[in-house]
Design a protein around this motif. Structure first.
Motif, PDB file in Angstrom:
ATOM      1  N   VAL A 124       0.883  -1.174   0.000  1.00 27.16           N
ATOM      2  CA  VAL A 124       0.000   0.000   0.000  1.00 27.16           C
ATOM      3  C   VAL A 124       0.916   1.218   0.000  1.00 27.16           C
ATOM      4  O   VAL A 124       1.764   1.362   0.885  1.00 27.16           O
ATOM      5  N   GLY A 125       0.782   2.066  -1.009  1.00 26.60           N
ATOM      6  CA  GLY A 125       1.625   3.261  -1.021  1.00 26.60           C
ATOM      7  C   GLY A 125       1.648   3.897  -2.384  1.00 26.60           C
ATOM      8  O   GLY A 125       1.067   3.371  -3.331  1.00 26.60           O
ATOM      9  N   PRO A 126       2.325   5.014  -2.484  1.00 29.98           N
ATOM     10  CA  PRO A 126       2.280   5.788  -3.722  1.00 29.98           C
ATOM     11  C   PRO A 126       3.228   5.253  -4.814  1.00 29.98           C
ATOM     12  O   PRO A 126       3.152   5.710  -5.941  1.00 29.98           O
ATOM     13  N   TYR A 127       4.112   4.389  -4.448  1.00 32.97           N
ATOM     14  CA  TYR A 127       5.090   3.928  -5.447  1.00 32.97           C
ATOM     15  C   TYR A 127       4.658   2.598  -6.079  1.00 32.97           C
ATOM     16  O   TYR A 127       3.952   1.798  -5.458  1.00 32.97           O
ATOM     17  N   ASP A 128       5.151   2.384  -7.264  1.00 31.85           N
ATOM     18  CA  ASP A 128       4.886   1.100  -7.952  1.00 31.85           C
ATOM     19  C   ASP A 128       6.103   0.217  -7.742  1.00 31.85           C
ATOM     20  O   ASP A 128       7.129   0.381  -8.403  1.00 31.85           O
ATOM     21  N   LEU A 129       5.973  -0.686  -6.784  1.00 30.57           N
ATOM     22  CA  LEU A 129       7.145  -1.492  -6.417  1.00 30.57           C
ATOM     23  C   LEU A 129       6.854  -2.987  -6.625  1.00 30.57           C
ATOM     24  O   LEU A 129       7.449  -3.848  -5.990  1.00 30.57           O
ATOM     25  N   ARG A 130       5.931  -3.226  -7.530  1.00 34.20           N
ATOM     26  CA  ARG A 130       5.508  -4.621  -7.731  1.00 34.20           C
ATOM     27  C   ARG A 130       6.664  -5.498  -8.232  1.00 34.20           C
ATOM     28  O   ARG A 130       6.813  -6.640  -7.876  1.00 34.20           O
ATOM     29  N   ASP A 131       7.538  -4.909  -9.023  1.00 32.72           N
ATOM     30  CA  ASP A 131       8.618  -5.718  -9.593  1.00 32.72           C
ATOM     31  C   ASP A 131       9.874  -5.709  -8.731  1.00 32.72           C
ATOM     32  O   ASP A 131      10.866  -6.353  -9.060  1.00 32.72           O
TER      33      ASP A 131
END
Lengths: 571, 126
Positions: A124-131
């Motif tokens: 949950v958060g503003p960054y896209d850290l899926r990878d």
């Protein structure tokens, strides 16, 4: 009294210099010492106060930061251990939980659940850290090792400086990590509240000297800050001046307070520009300096005036003493000479009397002789006449000598000095007129009536006028002036005669000192005047210069002294 | 006229004796106070001619003029005494006058003035 005597030279300049120096030293030394002491004490007190203030601020912020971090760690731990993996790994549920957390305080930027493979299970958060895969990041290893880990600030995958709190959880044979990123704004706002002055600064730095927060003046986050080489092993606040040349150049005088956080290996650094805080002290110092300088100036002026006055009084006293000494000397000389003169006169009188009587006897015997029977009758008679004539002259001298030696109580008659002077002038008017000497009178009509001896005073006046006439010789003037003075009355006789040289002036009142031809003066006139005036409680002064005439001034008291006893010349 | 002359200066006494004798006076002389008093006593005891006047120096060794005068006045109060003094000293003269001296004269005196004074004194005592 002759005015030729002068005050003894006592080196008034040296006295003045020494006295002034002593006074200045005595007055200025305590003043300067007081000023320096005040400055020093105030300086110390102010510095202590500033240090104490800075330490207090640092200590309080230290507590706040520690509490913040400890609470955040506790919050994450509680979250991790109170929720099952199933719940946490559900992004929707995690988002709900994060929302509740953020409702209480906006301390976190994001929250993620990371599997043991290093990949996000939920985020949950503003960054896209899926990878993103954290398996090789240092913090990942640390949390696996320690269970709970709070990182230093780093860039990570999001390329923004941040730090994280990570908690390792084992649940039913499954391990995962809960990771939360702390909102740097929250930390910054805590620090920013520290700032009090224009150049105040507060920031966190790790032990390697990497800034963990932005500093206002000493670099951005993750920049370097050279910590003074000090051990932070100890607890408590360490206060020290920060000698950064750049700051000095800007006219800043920075004081640093440093304190190690309990929860993290970080150091809280609070900087304050002492120069700014010391501004009131500087003003106070200037004020004290002004007071000391003003005081010093006042004291100096006072000392100069005081010294000048003292030395002037000293000189005046010396002058007065010199006059008294000269007068005393003259008096004692007079007394001794008077006694001697009386003795001599007495001893000479008896032989004189015998000479006179023998001459008389010769004259008696000559009466028995017939002139025609004696060859030298006439010569003998003439010689006898001459003997008698010269005995008479000698008698006159001894009479005057006796008069000089004699001490008589002065009479006490009310006298108008102007009238007495008139009488004396009248006695010698013909003599003066014959010599074409003009006598002018400038009498003070308001002269006080004095108690004195008119006969003796008249003798004095006649003597002085007679001397003046003799001194002028022919064609001149004598000015007689009377005036009221502090002690009584004064009469001055100023002649237009040839005046006197210093040597004559010094001896003018000495008995037997005369400038007249042999046989014309006994040298006793002025000596008698002196003794008479002394007896009357007055004094006589003379001023004279060669070619400019002579002035005798007689000062008389309102009444004569009472203590004089009749001192007869020896019976 | 019988006159007693008292002075410690013997030469002066002799001269005065000679000069006054020439002027018709009978002069007795005494070189000191005690001798003068003795002579006075003798003349009083004799019952003969009394001294008409005394001329006496003030300053004499032993008994001085004033002391002698006091004794003389005790013996013969009416006897006029003329004091001779070598000093122009009013104090002694006034003292002498207080003790009853007729007058005083300052040395040296002229013989004529002295004779006038003696005659005056003698007349005053009559």
């Amino acid at each position: 009294m002759p005015v030729t005597s002068s005050a003894p030279h006592r080196g008034y300049k040296a006295i003045h210099r020494r006295l002034l120096l002593t006074l200045l030293l005595l007055a200025l030394t305590p003043l300067a010492a007081l000023g320096l002491f005040c400055l020093d004490r105030i300086n110390t007190i102010y510095n202590e106060k500033i240090s104490a203030g800075l330490e207090a601020v640092t200590s309080s912020k230290h507590r706040a930061l520690d509490t913040f971090i400890v609470e955040r760690v506790a919050q994450i731990k509680t979250l991790a251990f109170t929720h099952p993996y199933a719940e946490l790994s559900d992004p929707a549920r995690l988002s709900e939980i994060f929302s509740v957390m953020q409702n209480n305080s906006r301390s976190f930027v994001d929250l993620g659940i990371i599997g043991i493979d290093g990949r996000h299970v939920a985020y949950v958060g503003p960054y896209d850290l899926r990878d993103a895969n954290y398996a090789d990041t240092p913090w990942f290893h640390e949390v696996l090792r320690k269970g709970v880990y709070v990182s230093d600030v780093f860039m990570g995958y999001r390329h923004v400086p941040h730090f994280i709190i990570a908690v390792l959880r084992h649940e039913g044979g499954r391990s995962y990590i809960m990771r939360a990123t702390i909102d740097m704004e929250a930390i910054d706002s805590l620090l920013r509240r520290v700032y009090s002055g224009q150049h105040s600064d507060a920031f966190l730095v790790n032990e390697q000297g990497v800034l963990q927060t932005d500093s206002l003046y000493h670099g951005k986050i993750m920049g370097r800050f050279r910590l003074p080489a000090l051990s932070f092993a100890r607890n408590g606040v360490l206060t020290m001046p920060l000698d950064a040349p750049a700051d000095k150049a800007k006219g800043q005088n920075l004081l640093a307070a440093m304190m190690r956080l309990d929860s993290m290996p970080w150091v809280l650094v609070v900087l304050d520009d002492v120069g700014e805080s010391l501004q009131p002290l500087r003003q106070l110092q200037v004020l004290i300096l002004c007071f000391v300088l003003l005081g010093g100036a006042l004291v100096s002026v006072g000392a100069v005036l005081c010294t000048r006055r003292l030395v002037a009084s000293l000189a005046a006293a010396d002058q007065k003493q010199a006059h008294i000494d000269a007068r005393m000397l003259q008096s004692s000389k007079m007394a001794a000479l008077g006694k001697m003169a009386a003795g001599v006169a007495h001893e000479v009188n008896n032989p004189l009397m015998l000479i006179q009587e023998n001459a008389g006897w010769i004259r008696d015997l000559l009466e028995d002789e017939k002139p025609e029977n004696m060859q030298n009758y006439q010569e003998i008679l003439e010689s006898t006449d001459k003997i008698e004539q010269h005995v008479k002259r000698a008698k006159g001298i001894t009479q005057r000598m006796l008069g000089f030696g004699r001490r008589m109580n002065p009479g006490r008659t009310e006298i108008l000095l102007n009238s007495l002077a008139d009488q004396a002038v009248e006695m010698l008017r013909t003599e003066a007129a014959n010599r074409n000497i003009v006598i002018t009178r400038e009498f003070d009509p308001h002269l006080p009536v004095i108690l004195s001896d008119p006969a003796q005073l008249e003798q004095v006046f006649i003597n002085i006028i007679d001397n003046a006439i003799d001194a002028i010789g022919k064609d001149g003037s004598l000015r007689i002036r009377t005036e009221t003075c502090e002690s009584g009355a004064r009469i001055c006789f100023a002649d237009s005669g040839p005046g006197m040289d210093e040597e004559t002036l010094k001896r003018i009142f000495d008995p037997f000192f005369t400038t007249k031809k042999v046989g014309e003066g006994t040298g006793l006139g002025l000596a008698i005047c002196f003794t008479i005036l002394e007896k009357l409680g007055g004094r006589i002064e003379v001023r004279s210069q060669l070619g400019q005439g002579t002035t005798f001034c007689i000062t008389l008291p309102l009444e004569p002294m009472q203590d004089s006893q009749e001192e007869d010349a020896e019976n | 006229m019988r006159v007693l002359f008292v002075d410690d200066e013997v030469e002066f006494l002799q001269l005065m004796e000679k000069r006054l004798s020439r002027r018709g006076m009978e002069v007795s002389t005494a070189p000191d106070g005690q001798s003068a008093l003795d002579l006075l006593d003798a003349s009083l005891a004799d019952g003969g001619e009394m001294f008409r006047a005394v001329v006496m120096d003030v300053r004499m060794p032993g008994m001085d003029g004033l002391e002698t005068l006091r004794h003389m006045k005790a013996k013969a109060p009416a006897l006029p005494v003329i004091l001779l003094t070598g000093h122009a000293c009013m104090g002694v003269a006034v003292q002498g006058m207080d003790l009853g001296a007729y007058d005083y004269m300052l040395k040296p005196v002229s013989i004529s003035e002295l004779i006038i004074k003696i005659e005056e004194a003698a007349r005053s005592a009559v």
